[in-house]
Design a protein around this motif. Structure first.
Motif, short mmCIF file in Angstrom:
data_model
loop_
_atom_site.label_atom_id
_atom_site.label_comp_id
_atom_site.label_asym_id
_atom_site.label_seq_id
_atom_site.Cartn_x
_atom_site.Cartn_y
_atom_site.Cartn_z
N LEU A 162 0.62 -2.08 -0.11
CA LEU A 162 -0.15 -2.28 1.12
C LEU A 162 -1.17 -3.41 0.99
O LEU A 162 -1.78 -3.82 1.97
N SER A 172 -1.20 -6.70 3.03
CA SER A 172 -1.96 -6.88 4.28
C SER A 172 -3.04 -7.94 4.12
O SER A 172 -3.58 -8.43 5.12
N GLN A 173 -3.33 -8.31 2.87
CA GLN A 173 -4.35 -9.33 2.63
C GLN A 173 -3.96 -10.65 3.29
O GLN A 173 -4.83 -11.40 3.76
N ALA A 219 -2.41 -11.00 6.09
CA ALA A 219 -2.77 -10.87 7.51
C ALA A 219 -4.27 -11.01 7.69
O ALA A 219 -4.73 -11.61 8.69
N THR A 236 -7.69 -3.22 -1.50
CA THR A 236 -7.58 -4.36 -0.59
C THR A 236 -8.89 -5.12 -0.52
O THR A 236 -8.90 -6.37 -0.56
#
Length: 589
Positions: A487, A490-491, A493, A362
């Motif tokens: 997952l 989520s970047q 967000a 991430t």
């Protein structure tokens, strides 16, 4: 040296299961991360490298390196092509009237959509490895290569005509470019078996080509800027169609339709060439039987000679000792070997490395997507941010290529605890440098980042191979990367929080990721260190398992049945053969 001895020289024997099938060594190497160890119907056969002319094998490796250079990982050059997309007004229609009146370089919705385009591509690159392995095993590398070429063609066409389509063509276009990469890259791994003596070099060339492919968009941006914007996105991607056309032509004319045999399969081929057949008893003429057996012997000797020439003359015992030394140096070799994938994913070994991978991936993709925006805020100078972005675009592919040989030396000669400690230390340093509004810190951050990125990906796969074993490598490592990729959504967000909650200030998000990664990293290092050095650690467990293996091999009747393999047997059910390409596959990305 006999071919049976060469198995020790060219491959690793892994005691992965007490209940493994005695015929496990005869199984074809699998790229399928969700498959089983049972033989699959419809699976493509393999071909020995000695059956293909040397010149053709050389061309195959050369062409694979070329098309991986131009297509395998181009989407990771996003930071280089993003300024062109902004200059061309992509997604500008989503800007508010107020933002347009202020003539902002990039507006909020525009930034989010462009970054979402990269996020989806990065996620799909990881997730698609699951079906690629299955398709490669079942249909062969040629089908994979052609599928990749078709995907890249669709992606290039969508990008070229995105402005003329009634729907958004940029996100699906970038997605198709991303999907094509793994199809052509992963299907090229088996080419390391074209020259087993140089399998490591071939894998390094393919890996280097993948890392360097991110420079394709950099080259385009330089041409775009040099022509004052006249070399449009449409022109570039129409010309880029030459790449999938080249891949398609090479696949049809030169590339093998089936994978090359691994070293273990080559040895098995020689061993299965029997001189005496049961059918010989049905022939009454003794002279005819002798002639048939002489012809078979000559054929077998010819195959053995060709395979021996292909494998080279390196001392097998010496190489086996070197491999054993590497295993012991790691400190974690065999920690979970012999357990099922279901059992492995329930342990801290899996949970901690997965959390660490999620956070690091991430951070990496967030930085790639927002580097210019971040430094624009930190320096309050757009031109300074452009200068730093340009340096990053050039350094990213160069760092990947330069780090490849040193990564191998590091992983082979240091413990896994040391490697993980180095990863945590460098990642923390990068996080700290990334929030310092100084020029020296920005350039130091980028240099460390481009060297850290390939080391991180390789170290995670190396950890998975050593801890979980090759018997479950595809499933467990594939699950780690797949979860990390998913997952990464989520970047979006994080982008929203940066723009809305923190008013474009990237420091809070970077500090949050830094702290979380540091905490998880310290837990991972502490756990691995305790297991590798403490009582009952993996090193001790590995030694005990080896001792048990030796006892069962030397005393085949000790377990209560008489079916154990005797001393010196090469086909015992307690060992699994792993080829050089599988080891190389476990070292990368």
């Amino acid at each position: 040296m006999s071919l049976s001895q060469r198995v020790t020289a060219m491959e690793e024997h892994e005691p992965w299961s007490r209940e493994s099938s005695p015929a496990s060594r005869h199984r074809k190497m699998s790229f399928n991360p969700v498959g089983t160890w049972t033989e699959q119907t419809g699976e493509e056969p393999t071909i020995g490298a000695f059956e293909v002319p040397r010149w053709k094998r050389l061309l195959q490796v050369f062409f694979a390196v070329i098309y991986c250079l131009f297509a395998a990982g181009v989407v990771f050059g996003y930071a280089a092509i993003k300024p062109v997309l902004l200059d061309q007004g992509v997604y500008r229609e989503y800007c508010s009237k107020e933002e347009l009146d202020q003539n902002v370089i990039v507006c909020y919705e525009q930034e989010l959509r462009l970054n979402l385009m990269f996020t989806i591509a990065a996620v799909s690159t990881n997730v698609v490895a699951l079906p690629v392995g299955t398709i490669l095993d079942r249909f062969g590398p040629r089908v994979c290569g052609i599928t990749g070429a078709i995907s890249i063609t669709i992606g290039a066409l969508l990008f070229a005509f995105a402005d003329e389509l009634p729907v958004d063509g940029y996100i699906p276009g970038y997605l198709m470019l991303a999907l094509g990469g793994p199809f052509i890259f992963i299907s090229s791994f088996q080419l390391s078996n074209t020259f087993p003596q140089y399998s490591g070099l071939i894998l390094a060339l393919l890996t280097g080509a993948f890392d360097t492919s991110s420079a394709i968009f950099l080259m385009y941006r330089l041409i775009y800027q040099g022509t004052d914007g006249n070399f449009s996105i449409k022109k570039f991607f129409l010309i880029y169609l030459v790449v999938p056309a080249f891949i398609l032509a090479v696949q049809v004319l030169f590339m093998p339709s089936v994978s090359y045999k691994t070293v273990g399969e080559l040895v098995t081929t020689a061993e299965e060439e029997q001189v005496i057949h049961d059918s010989d008893d049905e022939i009454e003429d003794a002279a005819t039987v002798r002639n048939l057996q002489a012809a078979r012997r000559a054929h077998r000797d010819s195959i053995v000679s060709e395979i021996t020439s292909l494998l080279g003359t390196k001392d097998g015992q010496k190489q086996a000792q070197e491999e054993e030394k590497k295993k012991q140096t790691s400190g974690v070799w065999g920690a979970l070997h012999g357990r099922t994938a279901r059992e492995q994913i329930r342990t801290p070994w899996f949970i901690l490395i997965t959390l660490f991978t999620v956070l690091q991936m991430t951070r990496i993709n967030y930085f790639v997507a927002t580097i210019r925006t971040q430094y624009t805020y930190l320096f309050h100078d757009y031109n300074k941010a452009v200068e730093i972005n340009n340096f990053f675009d050039a350094a990213l592919p160069v760092g990947g290529v330069l780090s490849v040989p040193f990564i191998g030396l590091l992983l082979d000669n240091t413990s896994t605890t040391f490697t993980l400690s180095l990863l945590v230390t460098v990642a923390t340093t990068i996080g700290v440098l990334g929030v310092i509004p100084e020029t020296w810190a920005a350039y130091a951050n980028i240099i460390l980042f481009v060297l850290y990125r390939p080391l991180y990906y390789t170290a995670v796969s190396d950890y998975s191979a050593k801890v979980f074993g090759f018997a479950t490598f595809g499933k467990v490592y594939g699950l780690i990367i797949c979860l990390a990729g998913l997952l990464n959504f989520s970047q979006s967000a994080l982008d929203a929080a940066t723009h809305k909650s923190f008013h474009n200030d990237p420091v809070p998000v970077n500090v949050l990721l830094l702290v979380l990664a540091l905490l998880v990293g310290l837990l991972l290092v502490a756990f691995v260190w305790r297991k590798s050095c403490g009582a009952g650690g993996s090193k001790r467990e590995w030694i005990e398992e080896e001792a048990e293996e030796a006892r069962e091999t030397l005393m085949p009747g000790a377990n209560g049945n008489g079916n154990g393999s005797g001393y010196g047997s090469m086909n015992g059910g307690a060992s699994e053969t792993v080829s050089p390409v599988e080891e190389g596959r476990g070292r990368r990305l």
